[in-house]
Design a protein around this motif. Sequence first.
Motif, mmCIF file in Angstrom:
data_model
loop_
_atom_site.group_PDB
_atom_site.id
_atom_site.type_symbol
_atom_site.label_atom_id
_atom_site.label_comp_id
_atom_site.label_asym_id
_atom_site.label_seq_id
_atom_site.Cartn_x
_atom_site.Cartn_y
_atom_site.Cartn_z
ATOM 1 N N VAL A 1 0.816 -1.158 0.107
ATOM 2 C CA VAL A 1 -0.075 -0.094 0.014
ATOM 3 C C VAL A 1 1.066 1.306 0.118
ATOM 4 O O VAL A 1 0.759 2.201 -0.762
ATOM 5 C CB VAL A 1 -0.995 0.088 1.047
ATOM 6 C CG1 VAL A 1 -1.510 1.482 1.471
ATOM 7 C CG2 VAL A 1 -1.909 -0.861 0.813
ATOM 8 N N LEU B 1 -5.627 1.773 1.848
ATOM 9 C CA LEU B 1 -5.756 0.612 1.203
ATOM 10 C C LEU B 1 -6.689 0.541 0.190
ATOM 11 O O LEU B 1 -6.592 0.056 -1.073
ATOM 12 C CB LEU B 1 -6.241 -0.442 2.266
ATOM 13 C CG LEU B 1 -6.557 -1.806 1.881
ATOM 14 C CD1 LEU B 1 -5.529 -2.547 0.924
ATOM 15 C CD2 LEU B 1 -6.671 -2.814 2.952
ATOM 16 N N CYS B 2 -7.872 1.101 0.391
ATOM 17 C CA CYS B 2 -8.993 1.220 -0.709
ATOM 18 C C CYS B 2 -8.389 1.978 -1.992
ATOM 19 O O CYS B 2 -8.912 1.913 -3.102
ATOM 20 C CB CYS B 2 -10.170 1.616 -0.202
ATOM 21 S SG CYS B 2 -11.008 0.014 0.730
ATOM 22 N N HIS B 3 -7.915 3.074 -1.399
ATOM 23 C CA HIS B 3 -7.743 4.326 -2.341
ATOM 24 C C HIS B 3 -6.740 3.587 -3.235
ATOM 25 O O HIS B 3 -6.677 3.403 -4.596
ATOM 26 C CB HIS B 3 -6.822 5.481 -1.676
ATOM 27 C CG HIS B 3 -7.800 6.369 -1.241
ATOM 28 N ND1 HIS B 3 -8.561 7.280 -2.203
ATOM 29 C CD2 HIS B 3 -8.115 6.975 -0.173
ATOM 30 C CE1 HIS B 3 -9.299 8.178 -1.461
ATOM 31 N NE2 HIS B 3 -8.935 7.828 -0.293
ATOM 32 N N LEU C 1 -6.012 0.483 -4.141
ATOM 33 C CA LEU C 1 -6.956 -0.698 -5.083
ATOM 34 C C LEU C 1 -7.825 0.026 -5.937
ATOM 35 O O LEU C 1 -7.473 -0.485 -7.162
ATOM 36 C CB LEU C 1 -7.646 -1.610 -4.120
ATOM 37 C CG LEU C 1 -7.101 -2.535 -3.004
ATOM 38 C CD1 LEU C 1 -7.850 -3.338 -2.264
ATOM 39 C CD2 LEU C 1 -6.096 -3.684 -3.771
ATOM 40 N N SER C 2 -8.257 0.734 -5.713
ATOM 41 C CA SER C 2 -9.222 1.441 -6.675
ATOM 42 C C SER C 2 -8.583 2.371 -7.838
ATOM 43 O O SER C 2 -8.884 2.286 -8.902
ATOM 44 C CB SER C 2 -10.124 2.516 -6.117
ATOM 45 O OG SER C 2 -11.151 2.022 -5.235
ATOM 46 N N TYR D 1 -8.192 -1.965 -9.417
ATOM 47 C CA TYR D 1 -8.698 -3.195 -8.468
ATOM 48 C C TYR D 1 -10.040 -2.511 -7.573
ATOM 49 O O TYR D 1 -10.152 -2.897 -6.382
ATOM 50 C CB TYR D 1 -7.689 -3.923 -7.519
ATOM 51 C CG TYR D 1 -6.836 -4.670 -8.348
ATOM 52 C CD1 TYR D 1 -7.149 -5.868 -8.646
ATOM 53 C CD2 TYR D 1 -5.430 -4.135 -8.508
ATOM 54 C CE1 TYR D 1 -5.945 -6.560 -9.415
ATOM 55 C CE2 TYR D 1 -4.412 -4.738 -9.541
ATOM 56 C CZ TYR D 1 -4.760 -5.906 -9.950
ATOM 57 O OH TYR D 1 -3.918 -6.444 -10.669
ATOM 58 N N HIS D 2 -10.713 -1.547 -8.404
ATOM 59 C CA HIS D 2 -11.791 -0.931 -7.599
ATOM 60 C C HIS D 2 -12.756 -2.078 -7.098
ATOM 61 O O HIS D 2 -13.178 -2.064 -5.881
ATOM 62 C CB HIS D 2 -12.526 0.223 -8.375
ATOM 63 C CG HIS D 2 -13.473 0.934 -7.742
ATOM 64 N ND1 HIS D 2 -13.341 1.681 -6.638
ATOM 65 C CD2 HIS D 2 -14.929 0.669 -8.196
ATOM 66 C CE1 HIS D 2 -14.583 2.066 -6.290
ATOM 67 N NE2 HIS D 2 -15.394 1.365 -6.956
ATOM 68 N N ALA E 1 -11.687 -3.364 -3.910
ATOM 69 C CA ALA E 1 -11.883 -2.337 -2.940
ATOM 70 C C ALA E 1 -13.336 -2.526 -2.248
ATOM 71 O O ALA E 1 -13.569 -2.297 -1.126
ATOM 72 C CB ALA E 1 -11.437 -1.094 -3.439
ATOM 73 N N MET F 1 -14.449 -3.274 1.365
ATOM 74 C CA MET F 1 -14.993 -2.321 2.209
ATOM 75 C C MET F 1 -16.426 -2.605 2.849
ATOM 76 O O MET F 1 -16.880 -2.271 3.897
ATOM 77 C CB MET F 1 -15.328 -0.668 1.232
ATOM 78 C CG MET F 1 -15.330 0.366 2.307
ATOM 79 S SD MET F 1 -17.283 0.618 2.222
ATOM 80 C CE MET F 1 -17.433 1.309 4.018
ATOM 81 N N TRP G 1 -12.425 8.004 1.158
ATOM 82 C CA TRP G 1 -12.564 7.044 -0.201
ATOM 83 C C TRP G 1 -14.113 7.211 -0.480
ATOM 84 O O TRP G 1 -14.380 7.196 -1.503
ATOM 85 C CB TRP G 1 -12.103 5.737 0.224
ATOM 86 C CG TRP G 1 -12.277 4.656 -0.769
ATOM 87 C CD1 TRP G 1 -11.501 4.443 -1.796
ATOM 88 C CD2 TRP G 1 -13.473 3.734 -0.978
ATOM 89 N NE1 TRP G 1 -11.886 3.470 -2.743
ATOM 90 C CE2 TRP G 1 -13.102 2.873 -2.218
ATOM 91 C CE3 TRP G 1 -14.411 3.108 -0.400
ATOM 92 C CZ2 TRP G 1 -13.956 2.040 -2.691
ATOM 93 C CZ3 TRP G 1 -15.238 2.448 -0.803
ATOM 94 C CH2 TRP G 1 -14.895 1.597 -1.787
ATOM 95 N N SER H 1 -19.927 0.487 -7.552
ATOM 96 C CA SER H 1 -19.366 0.552 -6.294
ATOM 97 C C SER H 1 -20.205 -0.384 -5.311
ATOM 98 O O SER H 1 -20.296 -0.290 -4.388
ATOM 99 C CB SER H 1 -19.272 2.038 -5.556
ATOM 100 O OG SER H 1 -18.186 2.605 -6.329
#
Length: 888
Positions: free
Chosen positions: A662, A703-705, A707-708, A712-713, A716, A720, A771, A799
């Motif tokens: 990350v 982490l999610c930022h 991935l997205s 890899y959104h 993510a 989440m 995020w 999403s």
Amino acid sequence: MSTLHVAGLRCEYLQNPLGVTVKAPRFSWKLSSDLFHVLQGAYRIQVSKEDAGFAPSSLVWDSGVVASDQSVHVEYAGEPLEAMTRYYYRVQVWDRSHHSTDWSEVAHWEMGLLTPEDWQAEWITPDPAVLDPKSEAAFLLRKEFALQPGIRRAALFATSLGLYELQLNGAKVGDSLFTPGWTSYRHRLQVQAYDVTDQLKETNAIGATLANGWYKGNLGWQGKSELFGDTRALLLQLQVWYEDGSQEMLVSDASWRAAAGPILMSELYHGESYDARLEHPGWSLPGFDETRWASVASVSHPKDLLVGEQSERIRVTGQLKPVAVLRTPSGETVLDMGQNMVGRMRFTVEAPAGAKVTLQHAEVLDKEGNFYTGNLRSAKQTVTYVCKGGVEETYEPTFSFQGFRYVKLEGFPEPIDPERFVGSVIHTDMEPAGFFECSNELINKLQSNIVWGQRGNFLDVPTDCPQRDERLGWTGDAQVFIRTAAFNYGVAPFFTKWLKDLMADQRPDGGVPFVIPNVLGETSHSSAAWGDAAVICPWTIYLCYGDRRILEEQYDSMKSWVEYIRSQGDNELLWNTGFHFGDWLGLDAKENSYIGATPKDLIATAFYAYSTSLVAKTAVVLGHEQEAEQYGKLHERIVEEFAREFITPNGRLAGHTQTSHVLALMFDLVQGETKARLAATLASYVEEQKVHLTTGFVGTPYLCHVLSSNGYHELAVKLMQQEDYPSWLYTVRQGATTIWEHWDGIKEDGSFWSDNMNSYNHYAYGAIGDWLYRVVCGIELDERLPGYKRIVLQPNPNSGLTYARAALDSLYGVIRSEWSKAGDGSITYSFEVPANTTALIRFSSTGTPTPLVNGRSASAADGVLSVNTFNNQVELEVGSGRYTIIAK
């Protein structure tokens, strides 16, 4: 006929502030119009000393018509400003079509005391020969005085060593709490200013109550007190202006009187003990018999550390009623407030004289349903009240706050009437700014929990938790959450104030204490990701508010932190020495360890690179070309050394953890094929955990930022929206109403994580809110025109939701981004772009031709400046206005 209006005037972010000590205050305003693509072409500001009008003779500054689109942070450039003087200002604006607004409504600000010489007052405390000013009990100070008729205006300036509350003629002065607030008392002490014109009469009495607070009271988990001083004292100055032009001043001096009061003990952690039988009825009214009161003594304390307030004050911002009265299996009587909150309880009781009632506060019940205080450690969170008897009595603490959802009652007459109890929610009174909502109610509850966590922990400083024996301004927690914080509330004044304390407490070698204000001592400083708050926080405020001044003021502090890191060890390009918290509370930690498995030197070097890049960017903004080049090259060399040290020739990262990948990706430490490989590896690590995280305080916010933004959104989104442990929604499923310190603060079987460190109101993991705003709803900014002068709106309907909507009240006005899916596969987008800004709207569309904008072709729609389509992507450059777009 079109309309153009200017409103929302602010001075230094605040509406009609008092006690300003900034030499050149800045003005901001908002424009509104019913037209599309409205940009300011010019402005005019007039500043006057007189309330009646803006006659040329009364003006201290007339900017004239200035050709500029600047409508935030316009700096005063008139005559030198005078202490204790009220100034009125108004603004007129022209758009680029030369349409003008009327003059705005008149706003004002009031200057405070600007130099030590402006103070005629003395620091006073009870005469120790008569009344011990170092006792645990709060003490009272009072002064009776007469004034002439014909008062035009009166300004009161006050501060204290300890906490103070003022009363004037029997009524509280102002609505703020815990004044003078918490700063680095050795270097900075805030002064509050109050307009008391309407409270004064010809015969008056003023009173002050002083308690320990942060200055003298218990701080930290080692039971230490008196970390800043052992003697409470008051400094007060009242300035009165009469209609005939004369003035009069009242000051704290040897003529005041002192007495012990009914508050026998007041501590931030432990609560308050109050004996109503010891009250002095009418003590702050004129005519009170003070013959048995003690004299006061002067205290020697410097005045050159006095500063005006820059942040909003702490206030009661809401009230909650109990949702239930519980009788626990252990026989305890407990109020359930329905929300883990920070504040205090107000109650009404009728009982005989000497009867004692007790309220103890806690966050959760144990798995049997009994009252649980283990996670409070040594903090007692207990309020005791002794009745005076014979009447109905109402009380709430004055100088203590608690973190709680549940309140255990003892000594109250049965049956318990919940209507006699009210919870007062307390925090720094920041302006609400953001809104997020989506089709998943668990996520909506998570967003609520994030906001409540911020409310509870933004109490003058960004604390880690509000309940146990800690409540300190941890730098690491603040920096990981600051971007989310800036979506939920207007936090620029709050962080401006706190960063000045960070700079004040920063070590001569550039090291940054773990907590600000520093109460942990000289050896507790300079962990990677914690000390980096010195750089990340001012840069974030600059981005979110376009505030160049905060970079100017913090630049030396920012550089000093990077230079501190640079001086550690033998290799100036790696940081592999000293103590570090690492990936704190990472789930991949070894048994009985708080520190995750990611190598500490990898984390430290990654943050070293990131902070250096931000210092380089700051130097560019400030026009320091030589230093911009210097730090830019240093950053390049750190990135190269990071690769040599931590990345194999085949592009594998030395740290085989989610957090290590990350950080390398978030901080742009890798490019090309290596970047793609690390992103794929990170995704595989998440999938190996059955789409769960193992990150701690350092890795989770990004982490999610990562991935997205690396393809890899969808992963993510799945991550989440997990509902089992460990996940954001697991805590929601467990009944959380704020953010927890540990993913398993309450385990699936109802048992608790260790009492040693288990807060149920700890906002760090709430950084996922950033995020939600920036990726799911796509509200983003352009760094080249910060403060949302140019907005990027790039919502992501892929999403896992059927709709999402978010709004942000920026310095320019409301920014809104919404999307919803229909059964036929179409997506409706709705956007709002405030006047005097432009936006790039970016979205996917597989249909042809280009989707309609407000029912018209995009190229012909009002407000659309340009249209670009490529690879099923549509980009619209737009001006201000509201836009509805339907796309496939």
